[in-house]
Design a protein around this motif. Sequence first.
Motif, PDB file in Angstrom:
ATOM      1  N   MET A  34       0.798  -1.225   0.000  1.00  0.00           N
ATOM      2  CA  MET A  34       0.000   0.000   0.000  1.00  0.00           C
ATOM      3  C   MET A  34       0.834   1.279   0.000  1.00  0.00           C
ATOM      4  SD  MET A  34      -2.826  -1.082   2.846  1.00  0.00           S
ATOM      5  CE  MET A  34      -3.975  -2.428   2.587  1.00  0.00           C
ATOM      6  N   ALA A  35       2.140   1.191  -0.121  1.00  0.00           N
ATOM      7  CA  ALA A  35       2.992   2.368   0.015  1.00  0.00           C
ATOM      8  C   ALA A  35       3.635   2.727  -1.321  1.00  0.00           C
ATOM      9  CB  ALA A  35       4.074   2.126   1.062  1.00  0.00           C
ATOM     10  N   GLU A  36       3.940   4.029  -1.476  1.00  0.00           N
ATOM     11  CA  GLU A  36       4.620   4.488  -2.687  1.00  0.00           C
ATOM     12  C   GLU A  36       6.001   3.847  -2.803  1.00  0.00           C
ATOM     13  OE1 GLU A  36       3.331   6.382  -4.942  1.00  0.00           O
ATOM     14  OE2 GLU A  36       1.514   7.121  -3.941  1.00  0.00           O
ATOM     15  N   GLU A  37       6.694   3.697  -1.676  1.00  0.00           N
ATOM     16  CA  GLU A  37       7.999   3.071  -1.676  1.00  0.00           C
ATOM     17  C   GLU A  37       7.827   1.557  -1.672  1.00  0.00           C
ATOM     18  OE1 GLU A  37      11.968   2.848   1.207  1.00  0.00           O
ATOM     19  OE2 GLU A  37      10.544   4.511   1.402  1.00  0.00           O
ATOM     20  N   ALA A  38       8.550   0.868  -2.524  1.00  0.00           N
ATOM     21  CA  ALA A  38       8.361  -0.572  -2.705  1.00  0.00           C
ATOM     22  C   ALA A  38       8.692  -1.359  -1.440  1.00  0.00           C
ATOM     23  CB  ALA A  38       9.233  -1.071  -3.859  1.00  0.00           C
ATOM     24  N   MET A  39       8.100  -2.559  -1.330  1.00  0.00           N
ATOM     25  CA  MET A  39       8.449  -3.485  -0.264  1.00  0.00           C
ATOM     26  C   MET A  39       9.735  -4.204  -0.663  1.00  0.00           C
ATOM     27  SD  MET A  39       6.525  -6.864   1.194  1.00  0.00           S
ATOM     28  CE  MET A  39       7.429  -7.968   0.090  1.00  0.00           C
ATOM     29  N   ILE A  40      10.769  -4.047   0.161  1.00  0.00           N
ATOM     30  CA  ILE A  40      12.076  -4.606  -0.151  1.00  0.00           C
ATOM     31  C   ILE A  40      12.310  -5.856   0.699  1.00  0.00           C
ATOM     32  CG2 ILE A  40      14.553  -4.156  -0.248  1.00  0.00           C
ATOM     33  CD1 ILE A  40      12.904  -2.438  -2.135  1.00  0.00           C
ATOM     34  N   PRO A  41      12.583  -6.999   0.074  1.00  0.00           N
ATOM     35  CA  PRO A  41      12.898  -8.207   0.856  1.00  0.00           C
ATOM     36  C   PRO A  41      14.070  -7.963   1.794  1.00  0.00           C
ATOM     37  CG  PRO A  41      12.536  -8.757  -1.449  1.00  0.00           C
ATOM     38  CD  PRO A  41      12.566  -7.262  -1.377  1.00  0.00           C
ATOM     39  N   GLY A  42      13.951  -8.488   3.007  1.00  0.00           N
ATOM     40  CA  GLY A  42      15.007  -8.331   3.995  1.00  0.00           C
ATOM     41  C   GLY A  42      14.881  -7.088   4.846  1.00  0.00           C
ATOM     42  N   ARG A  43      14.163  -6.075   4.364  1.00  0.00           N
ATOM     43  CA  ARG A  43      13.999  -4.850   5.149  1.00  0.00           C
ATOM     44  C   ARG A  43      13.038  -5.113   6.309  1.00  0.00           C
ATOM     45  NH1 ARG A  43      13.355   0.623   2.033  1.00  0.00           N
ATOM     46  NH2 ARG A  43      15.613   0.383   2.169  1.00  0.00           N
ATOM     47  N   PRO A  44      13.372  -4.660   7.508  1.00  0.00           N
ATOM     48  CA  PRO A  44      12.495  -4.929   8.651  1.00  0.00           C
ATOM     49  C   PRO A  44      11.298  -3.977   8.690  1.00  0.00           C
ATOM     50  CG  PRO A  44      14.429  -3.713   9.381  1.00  0.00           C
ATOM     51  CD  PRO A  44      14.631  -3.999   7.917  1.00  0.00           C
ATOM     52  N   TYR A  45      10.151  -4.526   8.988  1.00  0.00           N
ATOM     53  CA  TYR A  45       8.927  -3.757   9.214  1.00  0.00           C
ATOM     54  C   TYR A  45       8.316  -4.228  10.538  1.00  0.00           C
ATOM     55  CZ  TYR A  45       9.366  -2.876   4.182  1.00  0.00           C
ATOM     56  OH  TYR A  45       9.838  -2.539   2.943  1.00  0.00           O
ATOM     57  N   LEU A  46       7.329  -3.496  10.998  1.00  0.00           N
ATOM     58  CA  LEU A  46       6.527  -3.965  12.128  1.00  0.00           C
ATOM     59  C   LEU A  46       5.302  -4.680  11.589  1.00  0.00           C
ATOM     60  CD1 LEU A  46       6.639  -0.885  14.547  1.00  0.00           C
ATOM     61  CD2 LEU A  46       8.025  -2.961  14.630  1.00  0.00           C
ATOM     62  N   LEU A  47       4.982  -5.813  12.179  1.00  0.00           N
ATOM     63  CA  LEU A  47       3.772  -6.553  11.818  1.00  0.00           C
ATOM     64  C   LEU A  47       2.823  -6.506  13.005  1.00  0.00           C
ATOM     65  CD1 LEU A  47       3.423  -9.921   9.991  1.00  0.00           C
ATOM     66  CD2 LEU A  47       2.371  -9.656  12.233  1.00  0.00           C
ATOM     67  N   LYS A  48       1.620  -5.993  12.765  1.00  0.00           N
ATOM     68  CA  LYS A  48       0.606  -5.928  13.828  1.00  0.00           C
ATOM     69  C   LYS A  48      -0.509  -6.903  13.482  1.00  0.00           C
ATOM     70  CE  LYS A  48      -2.059  -2.702  16.652  1.00  0.00           C
ATOM     71  NZ  LYS A  48      -3.274  -3.520  16.752  1.00  0.00           N
ATOM     72  N   ILE A  49      -0.705  -7.883  14.363  1.00  0.00           N
ATOM     73  CA  ILE A  49      -1.762  -8.871  14.178  1.00  0.00           C
ATOM     74  C   ILE A  49      -2.563  -8.903  15.471  1.00  0.00           C
ATOM     75  CG2 ILE A  49      -0.106 -10.705  14.786  1.00  0.00           C
ATOM     76  CD1 ILE A  49      -1.824 -12.584  13.005  1.00  0.00           C
TER      77      ILE A  49
END
Length: 635
Positions: A341-356
């Motif tokens: 959903m973001a203008e900047e691409a999802m990069i493999p290996g880059r850390p994000y927060l996952l909220k479940i």
Amino acid sequence: MAHVSDMIADDIVQYLHSHEKKSMLRFITCGSVDDGKSTLIGRLLYESKMLFEDQLSQLEADSKKVGTQGGDLDFALLVDGLSAEREQGITIDVAYRFFSTDKRKFIVADTPGHEQYTRNMFTGASTADVAVILIDGRKGVLTQTRRHSYLVSLIGIRHVVLAINKLDMVDYSQEVFERIDAEYRAFAAQLGLDNIVSIPMSALRGDNITEHSANTPWYHGPTLMGHLESVEVAEGAEQSGPFRFPVQWVNRPNLDFRGYSGTIVGGGVKLGDRLRVLPSGRESNVARIVTQDGDLETAASGQAVTLTLTDEIDISRGDILATVEAPAGVADQFESTIVWMAEEAMIPGRPYLLKIGTKTVTVNSAPPKYKVNVNTLEHLAAKKLELNEIGVCNLNLDQAIAFDPYKENRDTGGFILIDRLTNSTVGAGLLHFALRRSQNIHWQAIDVNKQAHATLKAQKPCVLWFTGLSGAGKSTIANMVEKRLHALGKHTYLLDGDNVRHGLNKDLGFSEEDRVENIRRVGEVARLMVDAGLVTLVSFISPFRSERKMSRDLVAADEFFEVFVDTPIGVAEQRDPKGLYRKARRGELKNFTGIDSPYEAPENPEIRIDTTDKTPEQAAELIIARLVEAGVLER
């Protein structure tokens, strides 16, 4: 007079009581831009008598002012509240509206049609029971129709109304209706959507909205409102399977009470039930079910309650309570579908927060297995996901979580991804299943640990992370610092960017995704070296803050020192010891940091070295002094 007032009050109470007993239906309207979604919702509000006189007056005035409907009421103006939407005649944000009839209450989400706002549509659909997919009778099935239908099937909506709209503009043609219906059903069958009701209509004229239209004598199915009032969707515990209770808050008002507050998102619970706390696996029995209106003996899906247990056990926000007979799964690696959903691409290996649910963890993705062409449903190769793309990826979490596959429970199987620096939501996804290796690979306890290594070497291990532009002087300064540490009898190792690319990372290029992987690997190696008790010096451009933060988070807070070798690009380019800037300026070297690839300077480094007024020797002395101050070195 008092008697009349009492009668009115009684009528109000009866009305409110009957209103409470009505079932609730959540539905979305979606489709391509300008298919008439906002007009349809405005018409439903109008026909259900949910508008006040002042709203009608304002609608009449606005419709004359806009003048897009030839003197008719422009019902879309009731929904398109943003000024940008009214100016452009499109829906940008998700607009939620509430209305009711004698038979049912409704919450409807008007979702954007433009491809660039697909992320908003996904958000609006996440809680819906029914999808009303509009198709302009003049245009037929479009790419965005297919995209939204794919998302509808992905989210798990199984009731679809195919609203073939604007039939007044094609002379209410039965042939047009049947052709579009057949084309859509052929596509929907590939998605597993088979519960489809097709309705010919004109939202603007009101055809087949609340009453059957004389303009379509060939149509014998339900009206839109009639179908929405009668469609059967599972509610409460019926739709939710086994008991699931994500803990939102540990309620401890005093020493005599410990409860666990949250909303039940699956099944039901009763006094005495044996529950398991996940992911820890501890067990206890339900002692009380507490609500604001008093204790209950049972509670079901959708209810907000506080549970107390018969045993004092460790439970925190984000844990899930489940029955011992049907516990949720626990894992830290998954296959998932992600909508980016973001203008900047999802990069493999880059850390994000996952909220479940109520749990937030750190996650990174492996390269996508594939992305989906929403027109053909073909699986395409992909190295990353761009805005509005949908792909299947493996996820690696930094800790185990309790979960259910999304198809079994939306709340414990759906998640969002959050940028760790901006806190913006950048993606949403669905868990398919835990990877087998997450169950088969376990951390091996080792007796000779980091403290033992550090004690033997008589030093405090840490990471000195040198970052800056090419030519800033990182390697020169890092080399001098290591020589000073070696002279002091310290055990060190220097990881240099160019040297590592000759071996460990020789398979990586200089694309953004390869740079992310480059730093991920180096961060893991630095962590192992700290665990071995070494003072580890890392000299890499490492242009992105997110990867530097990822490396920082791999070690203890007092074990990471970011050293920003701050050199203006003009100065670095003048030095150009390897001739790289000249190649980049000639276009011979793509994705070069500072030229055609960005460098994100540290915001709060532990050490900042301005090389315009300090020699490498002075910089090394400053770093040694900072390590003494931090207690890494003795005075």
